[in-house]
Write a protein that holds these residues in place. Sequence first.
Motif, mmCIF file in Angstrom:
data_model
loop_
_atom_site.group_PDB
_atom_site.id
_atom_site.type_symbol
_atom_site.label_atom_id
_atom_site.label_comp_id
_atom_site.label_asym_id
_atom_site.label_seq_id
_atom_site.Cartn_x
_atom_site.Cartn_y
_atom_site.Cartn_z
ATOM 1 N N VAL A 134 0.654 -1.029 0.029
ATOM 2 C CA VAL A 134 -0.023 -0.052 -0.088
ATOM 3 C C VAL A 134 0.819 1.249 -0.026
ATOM 4 O O VAL A 134 0.750 2.177 -0.953
ATOM 5 C CB VAL A 134 -1.200 0.039 1.401
ATOM 6 N N ILE A 135 2.022 1.266 0.959
ATOM 7 C CA ILE A 135 2.871 2.284 0.965
ATOM 8 C C ILE A 135 3.861 2.060 0.040
ATOM 9 O O ILE A 135 4.722 1.034 0.299
ATOM 10 C CB ILE A 135 3.141 2.590 2.361
ATOM 11 N N LEU A 136 4.181 2.994 -0.785
ATOM 12 C CA LEU A 136 5.456 2.732 -1.891
ATOM 13 C C LEU A 136 6.602 3.204 -1.079
ATOM 14 O O LEU A 136 6.669 4.494 -0.878
ATOM 15 C CB LEU A 136 5.159 3.224 -3.318
ATOM 16 N N ARG A 137 7.713 2.683 -0.935
ATOM 17 C CA ARG A 137 8.927 2.960 -0.411
ATOM 18 C C ARG A 137 10.166 3.031 -1.295
ATOM 19 O O ARG A 137 10.282 1.941 -2.175
ATOM 20 C CB ARG A 137 9.296 1.991 0.738
ATOM 21 N N HIS A 138 10.996 3.906 -1.117
ATOM 22 C CA HIS A 138 12.282 3.990 -1.983
ATOM 23 C C HIS A 138 13.462 4.173 -0.952
ATOM 24 O O HIS A 138 13.491 5.282 -0.362
ATOM 25 C CB HIS A 138 12.213 4.991 -3.068
ATOM 26 N N ILE A 139 14.288 3.147 -0.581
ATOM 27 C CA ILE A 139 15.167 3.226 0.471
ATOM 28 C C ILE A 139 16.467 3.365 0.111
ATOM 29 O O ILE A 139 16.963 2.700 -0.925
ATOM 30 C CB ILE A 139 15.166 2.126 1.337
#
Lengths: 482, 167
Positions: free
Chosen positions: B95-100
């Motif tokens: 649901v939450i898109l993350r870019h780490i």
Amino acid sequence: MRMLEEPVRNSPRVLISHFILILFIMAVVSLSIADMMTAPLPVIAALTVLLMAYDVVWWKRTTLRATDTELIREYSFLYSTRKVVPYSKIASVNVIRTAFDRVLGTATIQVNINSAVNSTAPEISFVFDKDTADAVRTELSGRMYGNAHTAQEEHIYESIIPFTNRDSILHGLFGTSTWALLGVIASLALGIGTELIGSRQGSELLVGMVVLAVMFLLPLIGMIIKYYNFKVYRFGDTVYLSHGAIRLYRTSFKINRINSIRIKRTLIARMMGKASLEMEVVGLTSADDEQRPVLCIMTDMENIRKVIREVAPFFEFEEGVVQPKAAGKVWLMKAVYTTAATVVLASVICYVLNDGSVDRALLRYGWFATVGAVAVLSFVSAYRGYKVDLFGMGEDVFMFQYGIVDRCMSVMQYDRVQIAELYAWPLAARLGLARCQVRMLSSMGAATTVSGYYPREDLERIQEEVMARIRDGRYDYRKLSF
Amino acid sequence: MNEDQNSGYRRLNPKARVSMYIGNIIAAVIWLAIAYIAWGFIDGMSESFRDLLGIGLLVLTAAIIVYLAVGPLVYYARYRYIITDDAIDIRKGIVILRHIVVPIERVHQVEVVRGPINNLFGLADLQVTTAGGQAEIEYLDNDVADSIADDLNRIVNSIVRGRNEDA
């Protein structure tokens, strides 16, 4: 004459405070087990003597010495330890005088390093006679920073800002979170209200007063005492802080140890046109304190700017961009979701309670009051969140401003970013927006700072800049940016 | 095979989906057991409570089951990672898109973790620890995880060695 060239011991006076502590603990233990054991006294007495004897051995076998490059603390009896702290790793050296220290004429030297593991506990803690402690600190300053000036000489230096004790009181009163303040006022109002109605013989008032005292008054008095006689000045590359009415704090650290600064403006501080300045220097927070180190207590914004300019000019940051219009939609939808969830929850509760046990009119008013209050708060918060948040990128630092009630402007070094993460909920992602969560090492361990909603590509520039500085050599671990 | 030709990002081994599904099936069974026990309590309540809480429990259970059923597909499809000479870059999220992004220069510790389910499929998680927290690349093939861990350890050690020599 350098004191630490030869191994030195803790002041023998430290044994007095240890003995008092041992006697106190054993007295408590003997009183609490007196009913269970028939003849505990000889056992307790033997144990007390044993602990005291061990304490003497500990004192005799614990030494501190300094070489040209490192500080070494050694201990050997039953087991042995040898702690070596290179000067290059030392974040700060503090001299602390508690009430006990004052009675005994001693002072505690605390040496802190830049470490996530020991961010709130000193790496080395050693007790000296007061004058010796000042001399040791001067010697360590000389070895670490190359500027050895004595405690007497330090009194000559004037603080960058002439703080008054009124400033300390204001900082203690209004430097705390507005929410905490409101919570205490609300509980006090509840107590007074109940007393006026006279329903419970004033017991709620008592509870309210106790909550007020515990949650607000004691920390407030603690803050005032802690930041009494506040003084900050810079000598070369070293920043010196001193403050405290009962427990004296004298701290020094190199300016390149500052990971980030934070201009904090609580609601009341903003109304008075004031702010306080906090900083992240690992090692400045003591485990019994748990507060961010303060670089400047509450004062006018002009003074805050002056302290930043003179102590840490690389953290000066004026410009920031507001969130794009699309971010307003995200904030608005957050308020709509919160209100909708409250409507559903309040309706469910009213439905369940609507079995004749509660007056219907009361339920109706309760529903409207709850939903109305949450809706107003949600939409006001969304509007403020949209308007308040700022974001800016400079050459060596970047800035996030946030906070709906208490406002914070956090200025951080790219070179201290440990992990940079962009994240977006579905609506924000569809609008091409994201938030940036920056993880850094703070004075209280790992900490995160989060931006508002900005175009994803704008926030990705933070990640790119962090990496670019490592690649092109602008990041140099030895000079730590500045 | 698992590499995006255009971006250089790597995808997970398809076995990761199976591992996720097994984990989710176990989670679903645990949730259903909790829901069954909760229903026992709800069933003994008055009618108005029972209806509402029953519907609530049903809706919540349905949402969790859908999430557990669809989650692995979306997670697998979106999961991308790349390890360059100086950074670890991970993109993920249901649901939450993350870019780490984790600079390797900041890494203190590298750890390969093999849980019981992942172990069945020869998979492992790679955890990297910095002074500011942890990041994780999940569901890697064992040999890939070990190889990345070795590479990262080599880079981190060379950085530390370089600094010690400077000192």
